[in-house]
Design a protein around this motif. Structure first.
Motif, PDB file in Angstrom:
ATOM      1  N   UNK A 167       0.830  -1.199   0.000  1.00 15.28           N
ATOM      2  CA  UNK A 167       0.000   0.000   0.000  1.00 15.28           C
ATOM      3  C   UNK A 167       0.868   1.254   0.000  1.00 15.28           C
ATOM      4  N   UNK A 168       1.936   1.242   0.788  1.00 17.49           N
ATOM      5  CA  UNK A 168       2.851   2.379   0.842  1.00 17.49           C
ATOM      6  C   UNK A 168       3.494   2.623  -0.514  1.00 17.49           C
ATOM      7  N   UNK A 169       3.998   1.554  -1.128  1.00 17.79           N
ATOM      8  CA  UNK A 169       4.654   1.686  -2.430  1.00 17.79           C
ATOM      9  C   UNK A 169       3.664   2.142  -3.501  1.00 17.79           C
ATOM     10  N   UNK A 170       2.445   1.616  -3.453  1.00 17.16           N
ATOM     11  CA  UNK A 170       1.447   1.997  -4.449  1.00 17.16           C
ATOM     12  C   UNK A 170       1.085   3.470  -4.326  1.00 17.16           C
ATOM     13  N   UNK A 171       0.873   3.942  -3.094  1.00 16.34           N
ATOM     14  CA  UNK A 171       0.504   5.345  -2.893  1.00 16.34           C
ATOM     15  C   UNK A 171       1.641   6.272  -3.321  1.00 16.34           C
ATOM     16  N   UNK A 172       2.887   5.886  -3.035  1.00 15.65           N
ATOM     17  CA  UNK A 172       4.029   6.686  -3.459  1.00 15.65           C
ATOM     18  C   UNK A 172       4.132   6.705  -4.982  1.00 15.65           C
ATOM     19  N   UNK A 173       3.949   5.540  -5.608  1.00 18.32           N
ATOM     20  CA  UNK A 173       3.996   5.454  -7.072  1.00 18.32           C
ATOM     21  C   UNK A 173       2.881   6.281  -7.704  1.00 18.32           C
ATOM     22  N   UNK A 174       1.684   6.216  -7.113  1.00 20.89           N
ATOM     23  CA  UNK A 174       0.564   6.994  -7.639  1.00 20.89           C
ATOM     24  C   UNK A 174       0.857   8.488  -7.557  1.00 20.89           C
ATOM     25  N   UNK A 175       1.460   8.918  -6.445  1.00 19.25           N
ATOM     26  CA  UNK A 175       1.839  10.320  -6.334  1.00 19.25           C
ATOM     27  C   UNK A 175       2.810  10.729  -7.415  1.00 19.25           C
ATOM     28  N   UNK A 176       3.768   9.854  -7.724  1.00 25.89           N
ATOM     29  CA  UNK A 176       4.736  10.136  -8.783  1.00 25.89           C
ATOM     30  C   UNK A 176       4.054  10.249 -10.143  1.00 25.89           C
ATOM     31  N   UNK A 177       3.106   9.337 -10.419  1.00 27.67           N
ATOM     32  CA  UNK A 177       2.399   9.377 -11.700  1.00 27.67           C
ATOM     33  C   UNK A 177       1.521  10.618 -11.814  1.00 27.67           C
ATOM     34  N   UNK A 178       0.882  11.010 -10.718  1.00 25.62           N
ATOM     35  CA  UNK A 178       0.070  12.224 -10.750  1.00 25.62           C
ATOM     36  C   UNK A 178       0.934  13.457 -10.981  1.00 25.62           C
ATOM     37  N   UNK A 179       2.125  13.459 -10.390  1.00 26.35           N
ATOM     38  CA  UNK A 179       3.041  14.576 -10.616  1.00 26.35           C
ATOM     39  C   UNK A 179       3.426  14.646 -12.092  1.00 26.35           C
ATOM     40  N   UNK A 180       3.686  13.494 -12.720  1.00 26.83           N
ATOM     41  CA  UNK A 180       4.017  13.467 -14.141  1.00 26.83           C
ATOM     42  C   UNK A 180       2.876  14.018 -14.985  1.00 26.83           C
TER      43      UNK A 180
END
Length: 208
Positions: A167-180
């Protein structure tokens, strides 16, 4: 006073520009910004249901399946959805968050604390109350309550370690994708508007 009004007008203009730019993005990118927090919330609901199931087994609770599962799904979902949207999605969409590392860290922390640990801790009192109500497991006396719940919770936390990290990794990855996605929106042409305007907005907010 005039300076504050000018800053307010500038922020409104930037927010309006960002909203127009986001609408020019492909539908998949817009959906990622709009519904990303729901994805994290759904994962939190699964964490809650999983932790609830583990505690029910340990405490031999066989009653009230729906009444215990409902809050363990709804509350983690709503909490994670609202907090992720508040600290990640909305700041990105309004130009208040323009640092990729900050976005990833915020997303990861929300996933870890609210979407992962919070559902597990919430399962303790819910299932403890059910165990006491239906006498499904011998509960501790007042003197050793902490020792008892630490012992009961330890195997659950071990089993939940992987879902929480996921869950932690997914939320961090999602934040990165939203930033992109936001960066992609910033790169779209807009007369009289530059990415530096977002940086100046953030600097102005810090100075205030």
């Amino acid at each position: 006073m005039e300076h504050n009004q000018e800053n307010t007008d500038r922020r409104l203009r930037i927010n309006d520009v960002i909203a127009r730019k986001v609408k020019q993005l492909p539908e998949s990118d817009q959906n990622l910004l709009m519904t990303g927090s729901a994805y994290v919330g759904v994962n939190a609901a699964f964490c809650g249901l999983t932790a609830n199931s583990f505690f029910r087994r340990i405490l031999n609770v066989t009653h009230a399946r729906i009444s215990s599962a409902l809050p363990m799904a709804v509350l983690p979902f709503m909490s994670t959805y609202v907090i992720y949207k508040t600290v990640v999605s909305l700041p990105l969409s309004s130009g208040d968050l323009n640092c990729e590392a900050c976005t990833v860290i915020r997303g990861g922390l929300v996933g870890l604390v609210i979407g992962g640990l919070y559902p597990v801790f919430m399962a303790i009192p819910i299932n403890g109350a059910l165990a006491a109500r239906y006498n499904s497991a011998p509960l501790p006396q007042r003197g050793n309550i902490w020792t008892y719940w630490i012992r009961v919770s330890r195997p659950v936390f071990r089993k939940m370690a992987f879902p929480i990290m996921l869950q932690t990794a997914f939320a961090a990855y999602l934040g990165s994708k939203q930033f992109e996605v936001i960066i992609k929106a910033f790169e779209l042409p807009e007369p009289g508007f530059q990415f530096e305007d977002i940086q100046n907005k953030s600097s102005t907010q810090l100075n205030e």
